[in-house]
Design a protein around this motif. Structure first.
Motif, short mmCIF file in Angstrom:
data_model
loop_
_atom_site.label_atom_id
_atom_site.label_comp_id
_atom_site.label_asym_id
_atom_site.label_seq_id
_atom_site.Cartn_x
_atom_site.Cartn_y
_atom_site.Cartn_z
N ASN A 149 0.86 -1.17 -0.37
CA ASN A 149 0.09 -0.06 0.23
C ASN A 149 0.82 1.24 -0.48
O ASN A 149 0.50 1.72 0.03
CB ASN A 149 -0.81 -0.12 1.07
N SER B 119 -6.61 11.27 -2.11
CA SER B 119 -7.16 9.96 -1.42
C SER B 119 -8.69 10.43 -1.48
O SER B 119 -8.70 8.68 -1.53
CB SER B 119 -6.23 10.11 -0.67
N GLY C 124 -9.99 8.09 -4.32
CA GLY C 124 -9.19 6.82 -4.37
C GLY C 124 -8.24 6.25 -4.77
O GLY C 124 -7.65 5.29 -4.80
N ALA D 194 -3.74 7.19 -0.35
CA ALA D 194 -3.35 5.18 0.78
C ALA D 194 -4.91 4.59 0.40
O ALA D 194 -6.13 4.76 0.54
CB ALA D 194 -3.83 6.45 1.83
N GLN D 195 -4.11 3.10 0.85
CA GLN D 195 -5.32 2.29 0.76
C GLN D 195 -5.78 2.03 2.21
O GLN D 195 -5.00 1.39 2.52
CB GLN D 195 -5.19 1.64 -0.31
N ASP D 196 -6.85 1.44 1.53
CA ASP D 196 -7.11 0.31 3.46
C ASP D 196 -5.49 -0.81 3.45
O ASP D 196 -5.60 -1.79 2.59
CB ASP D 196 -8.08 0.20 3.12
N VAL E 135 -4.31 5.54 6.20
CA VAL E 135 -4.97 6.25 6.23
C VAL E 135 -4.41 7.19 6.01
O VAL E 135 -3.15 7.29 6.53
CB VAL E 135 -6.41 6.20 7.61
N ASP E 136 -5.01 8.01 5.79
CA ASP E 136 -4.42 10.12 5.38
C ASP E 136 -5.82 10.31 5.46
O ASP E 136 -7.11 10.07 5.85
CB ASP E 136 -4.18 10.22 4.15
N LYS F 251 -9.01 10.25 3.20
CA LYS F 251 -9.01 9.01 2.88
C LYS F 251 -9.78 8.21 3.82
O LYS F 251 -11.14 8.33 3.81
CB LYS F 251 -7.84 7.50 3.30
N TYR G 247 -12.77 10.06 2.59
CA TYR G 247 -13.75 9.19 1.60
C TYR G 247 -14.58 8.39 2.12
O TYR G 247 -15.79 8.06 1.87
CB TYR G 247 -12.55 8.76 0.34
N ASP G 248 -14.37 7.49 2.94
CA ASP G 248 -14.88 6.07 3.99
C ASP G 248 -15.75 6.67 4.73
O ASP G 248 -17.37 6.13 4.81
CB ASP G 248 -13.31 5.31 4.69
#
Length: 388
Positions: A223, A304, A307, A310-312, A315-316, A319, A322-323
């Motif tokens: 990641n 971020s 998408g 950072a990916q799961d 985090v940033d 992100k 976004y989640d």
């Protein structure tokens, strides 16, 4: 007989602190280059005067405090986070799912307190924001550390040499400026991860370095590629602005008499560029850097949010927003708190940038300096003679 008077600067607590900082820097430089303090006494005094002017600006002081907080949280935050970003409490404790701020959860004999609530995985939002601060800090610092020198060097070369070199560099610069920066960054951020991932996974040293930089678990090495892609994407679109600014300033400075005298004395081109031209064109760049750090944080958060960062499970701030957007406004804390952290970090850099613009401008700085001068009575020469 009335006493004569002289104008002195009325020092406050911040002035004394900044004086010590400047003196410490001067001593370090003097150890590296013996005699540096004696040769640069006027420059040291000028630095102190600039700090005096900066300290009289409430927005600048507030911005500096916000920046200091952002840097400290980015450096030390992950070590003081209540939980790791990999603590998916929801897997074992179902009651931790989207818990609102200020909630105490008791589950299976354990007690959890979540100051800012949790996300859909039961992860503590305070911890996620602290880890996200590290990612935002590292990305912004790397982009500025690599993108700005590249733009400055190309601008110096283009402006000083002119001719075909100037034409080639500026046409390349214009090509990059012709594309919308965000669109170009999205394109690079979408393409680069798959090419960077194998290099990271199979390079243990690089994996270790990135793990330390991002305060991440080496298990998440795959990641790191999207984050590095975001860094490279922003650097690629960030240097042209600095090249254009420096080149324009160099064109006006290179014809000055002190530059012509340096050429006549046989001073090398490198010394002319670094010692005679660069110090006289760097002021607008320093202002732009402080403003651009905030801009980089926003662009990184935006990528971020789309998408591409950072990916799961990493985090940033973008992100996290976004989640949390899919649960907004019912679970408002997932958007408001990371958004507020981003806002404060960007606001701090912008306030400092606006203040530096005034401080580095000699006309505005002098007007501020005159306001903070205070008349101090001193014995006149006649009085001193009569007392004897």
């Amino acid at each position: 007989m009335p006493l004569a008077s002289e104008e002195v600067y009325e020092k406050k607590l911040l002035d004394k602190i900044t004086d010590k900082i400047v003196d410490m820097i001067a001593k370090i430089m003097d150890k590296i280059r013996p005699g540096w303090i004696a040769k640069n006494r006027s420059r040291i005094n000028e630095w102190k005067l600039m700090f005096y002017a900066f300290n009289r600006s409430p927005p600048g002081v507030i911005g500096a405090a916000l920046i200091l907080g952002f840097i400290l949280i980015g450096i030390f935050g992950p070590y003081f986070a209540p939980y790791s970003y990999r603590d998916f409490l929801y897997i074992k404790y179902r009651e931790t799912y989207l818990v609102p701020p200020g909630t105490t959860v008791v589950s299976k004999g354990k007690t959890f307190y979540f100051l800012l609530g949790t996300d859909k995985y039961g992860r503590d939002l305070v911890s996620l924001i602290l880890y996200g601060a590290r990612v935002s800090l590292v990305i912004s610092m790397i982009v500025i550390a690599l993108g700005v020198p590249l733009g400055i060097i190309l601008g110096l070369v283009a402006g000083y040499f002119g001719g075909k070199i100037d034409e080639i560099i500026m046409r390349i610069t214009d090509t990059f400026l012709a594309f919308p920066a965000l669109i170009l960054a999205i394109a690079f951020a979408a393409v680069l991860p798959e090419r960077l991932r194998p290099m990271i996974i199979y390079n243990e040293q690089l994996k270790t370095i990135l793990s330390v930089f991002f305060a991440a678990d080496p298990k998440d090495a795959a990641n790191f590629a999207p984050i590095l892609s975001v860094i490279l994407a922003i650097i690629i679109v960030w240097w042209p602005g600095y090249t254009r600014i420096i080149r324009g300033s160099v064109l006006s400075v290179r014809e000055n008499l002190y530059v012509e005298a340096a050429r006549a004395l046989g001073v090398s081109t490198w010394k002319i560029l670094t010692r005679h031209i660069l110090p006289n064109v760097i002021s607008p760049v320093l202002v732009l850097i402080t403003l651009d750090v905030g801009a980089v944080i926003l662009v990184e958060a935006g990528l971020s949010f789309l998408g591409l960062g950072a990916q799961d499970p990493m985090v940033d701030w973008g992100k996290i927003v976004y989640d949390g957007a899919q649960f907004f406004p019912d679970r408002w804390w997932l958007v408001i708190f990371p958004g507020l952290a981003t806002f404060l970090a960007v606001l701090g850099w912008n306030l400092v940038g606006d203040t530096l613009r005034d401080v580095l401008d000699p006309r505005t700085r002098r007007s501020i300096e005159f306001k903070i001068k205070k008349k101090k009575p001193v014995p006149s020469s006649e009085e001193g003679g009569s007392s004897q």
